[in-house]
Design an enzyme around this catalytic site. Structure first.
Site, mmCIF file in Angstrom:
data_model
loop_
_atom_site.group_PDB
_atom_site.id
_atom_site.type_symbol
_atom_site.label_atom_id
_atom_site.label_comp_id
_atom_site.label_asym_id
_atom_site.label_seq_id
_atom_site.Cartn_x
_atom_site.Cartn_y
_atom_site.Cartn_z
ATOM 1 N N LEU A 33 0.812 -1.220 0.000
ATOM 2 C CA LEU A 33 0.000 0.000 0.000
ATOM 3 C C LEU A 33 0.845 1.269 0.000
ATOM 4 O O LEU A 33 1.886 1.348 0.652
ATOM 5 C CB LEU A 33 -0.929 -0.002 1.227
ATOM 6 C CG LEU A 33 -1.877 -1.201 1.332
ATOM 7 C CD1 LEU A 33 -2.786 -1.055 2.555
ATOM 8 C CD2 LEU A 33 -2.720 -1.366 0.076
ATOM 9 N N HIS A 34 0.364 2.258 -0.755
ATOM 10 C CA HIS A 34 0.999 3.574 -0.816
ATOM 11 C C HIS A 34 -0.088 4.626 -0.645
ATOM 12 O O HIS A 34 -1.267 4.283 -0.446
ATOM 13 C CB HIS A 34 1.761 3.741 -2.137
ATOM 14 C CG HIS A 34 0.941 3.371 -3.343
ATOM 15 N ND1 HIS A 34 -0.168 4.090 -3.742
ATOM 16 C CD2 HIS A 34 1.049 2.338 -4.219
ATOM 17 C CE1 HIS A 34 -0.690 3.532 -4.814
ATOM 18 N NE2 HIS A 34 0.022 2.456 -5.124
ATOM 19 N N GLY A 36 -1.701 6.360 -2.651
ATOM 20 C CA GLY A 36 -2.844 6.226 -3.570
ATOM 21 C C GLY A 36 -3.922 5.356 -2.945
ATOM 22 O O GLY A 36 -5.094 5.740 -2.885
ATOM 23 N N HIS A 37 -3.510 4.181 -2.449
ATOM 24 C CA HIS A 37 -4.470 3.293 -1.783
ATOM 25 C C HIS A 37 -5.064 3.989 -0.547
ATOM 26 O O HIS A 37 -6.268 3.907 -0.295
ATOM 27 C CB HIS A 37 -3.789 2.012 -1.296
ATOM 28 C CG HIS A 37 -3.160 1.170 -2.366
ATOM 29 N ND1 HIS A 37 -1.807 1.006 -2.490
ATOM 30 C CD2 HIS A 37 -3.724 0.428 -3.355
ATOM 31 C CE1 HIS A 37 -1.550 0.187 -3.500
ATOM 32 N NE2 HIS A 37 -2.692 -0.168 -4.053
ATOM 33 N N GLN A 61 -5.642 -12.491 -12.615
ATOM 34 C CA GLN A 61 -5.558 -11.274 -13.429
ATOM 35 C C GLN A 61 -4.144 -11.009 -13.948
ATOM 36 O O GLN A 61 -3.906 -10.027 -14.643
ATOM 37 C CB GLN A 61 -6.089 -10.065 -12.661
ATOM 38 C CG GLN A 61 -5.181 -9.509 -11.576
ATOM 39 C CD GLN A 61 -5.869 -8.412 -10.809
ATOM 40 O OE1 GLN A 61 -6.827 -8.642 -10.086
ATOM 41 N NE2 GLN A 61 -5.397 -7.173 -10.967
ATOM 42 N N GLY A 148 -9.470 3.647 -7.900
ATOM 43 C CA GLY A 148 -8.610 4.764 -8.286
ATOM 44 C C GLY A 148 -8.670 5.048 -9.778
ATOM 45 O O GLY A 148 -8.695 4.119 -10.594
ATOM 46 N N GLN A 149 -8.662 6.327 -10.112
ATOM 47 C CA GLN A 149 -8.625 6.736 -11.524
ATOM 48 C C GLN A 149 -7.346 6.243 -12.209
ATOM 49 O O GLN A 149 -7.316 6.073 -13.423
ATOM 50 C CB GLN A 149 -8.711 8.263 -11.630
ATOM 51 C CG GLN A 149 -8.809 8.738 -13.083
ATOM 52 C CD GLN A 149 -8.531 10.205 -13.255
ATOM 53 O OE1 GLN A 149 -8.946 11.023 -12.428
ATOM 54 N NE2 GLN A 149 -7.833 10.555 -14.323
ATOM 55 N N MET A 187 1.617 7.129 -8.324
ATOM 56 C CA MET A 187 2.030 6.101 -7.361
ATOM 57 C C MET A 187 1.525 4.744 -7.815
ATOM 58 O O MET A 187 0.400 4.616 -8.296
ATOM 59 C CB MET A 187 1.491 6.431 -5.981
ATOM 60 C CG MET A 187 2.168 7.634 -5.395
ATOM 61 S SD MET A 187 1.752 7.811 -3.663
ATOM 62 C CE MET A 187 2.585 9.364 -3.338
#
Ligand code: AMP
Length: 280
Positions: A33-34, A36-37, A61, A148-149, A187
């Site tokens: 996780l960063h 962004g998350h 995936q 997230g976009q 990120m």
């Protein structure tokens, strides 16, 4: 924060909480996780009574086994970050909880969206994404799903999945903006794979997107895409695609009044990066 590994106790816990009137937000991730998350976690905490994060590196995936085997794992740090952000529940399932004995892959009718960009360059990727998200949503009963976009095409695919499964009637998808490093690099958990030189070069994707945005009003999409490819190659990248598409459908835009998005995937060294920018 409560950590659940098996699925059933989590579902039972959530049913109880939701029946008592609580509203739940869900943030699915693959960990490492960063910020962004964590921005998704914070948004969910703000808008919901309960926030659930899942960490599951979904084998179906990945179309590249090395990418799967080398996917970064940082569970101890992830737990610290989630607790600091106010996450209530972490779902950390072993593979058998997601893909149970006798699991048969469903096929999702995603249409043309899965034949272009990430779909074209990572065959089977979006079917795998749909399999895992569909299964996670069976287990995690939430009323908001935070994405997230950064993974723009994934958001459009999941929106389609929610429609196909009728989940869109009870579940709202919330797309949150891309969080970037100070120099513009989006990120990503995969950024740790960049060596020092590649890390410096990696801002080229953000610069290419910014150039497209600057020229969008006056220069043709074809010329913008071509210039972006040449620029990326000059910075040592091998671009898979540079596209300018309708932000709503990811199809060729009908006219310039439609909201449009530029999307890039490109590899530097052995690391493949994706990014996008809304243009108008
Ligand atoms: P992943 O762990 O890569 O599967 O990502 C989990 C979620 O975090 C997805 O909805 C991603 O789009 C989102 N995400 C990843 N990177 C970023 C970022 N830089 N900014 C915002 N959201 C992100």
């Amino acid at each position: 924060m409560i950590v659940f590994k098996p699925a059933r106790p989590l579902s039972m816990h959530l049913t109880k909480e939701i029946n008592s009137g609580k509203k739940a937000g869900f943030v699915p991730t693959m960990g490492a996780l960063h910020e962004g998350h964590i921005s998704l976690i914070r948004a969910s905490v703000q808008l919901n009574d309960l926030t659930i994060c899942s960490i599951f590196i979904n084998p179906t995936q990945f179309n590249n086994n090395d990418d799967f085997q080398n996917y970064p794992v940082t569970i101890a740090q992830d737990i610290e970050k989630l607790e600091a952000a106010g996450c209530d529940i972490l779902f950390l399932p072993p593979v058998q909880e997601i893909y149970r004995d006798g699991f048969k892959a469903k096929h999702y009718e995603l249409g043309l969206i899965e034949q272009k960009m990430e779909g074209e360059h990572r065959p089977g990727h979006f079917q795998g994404v749909c399999q895992v998200v569909d299964r996670l949503l069976d287990i995690v009963h939430a009323s908001q799903l935070f994405l997230g976009q950064k993974d723009f095409q994934q958001c459009i695919v999941i929106r389609k999945l929610l429609e196909l499964t009728g989940r869109n009637e009870t579940l709202e998808m919330v797309m949150m903006p891309t969080i970037r490093e100070n120099d513009g690099l989006a990120m990503s958990s995969r950024n740790v794979r960049l060596n020092e030189k590649e890390r410096v070069l990696s801002t080229a994707i953000f610069h290419a997107l910014s150039h497209i945005k600057q020229g969008f009003a006056t220069i043709s999409p074809e010329a913008l895409k071509q210039a972006a490819k040449i620029y990326l190659e000059s910075k040592g990248f091998a671009p898979d695609y540079v596209e300018i598409l309708s932000a709503k459908t990811l199809e060729t835009p009908g006219n310039n009044n439609e909201q449009q998005v530029a999307l890039i995937a490109a590899t530097v060294g052995t690391t493949r990066l994706i990014d996008n920018m809304v243009l108008n």
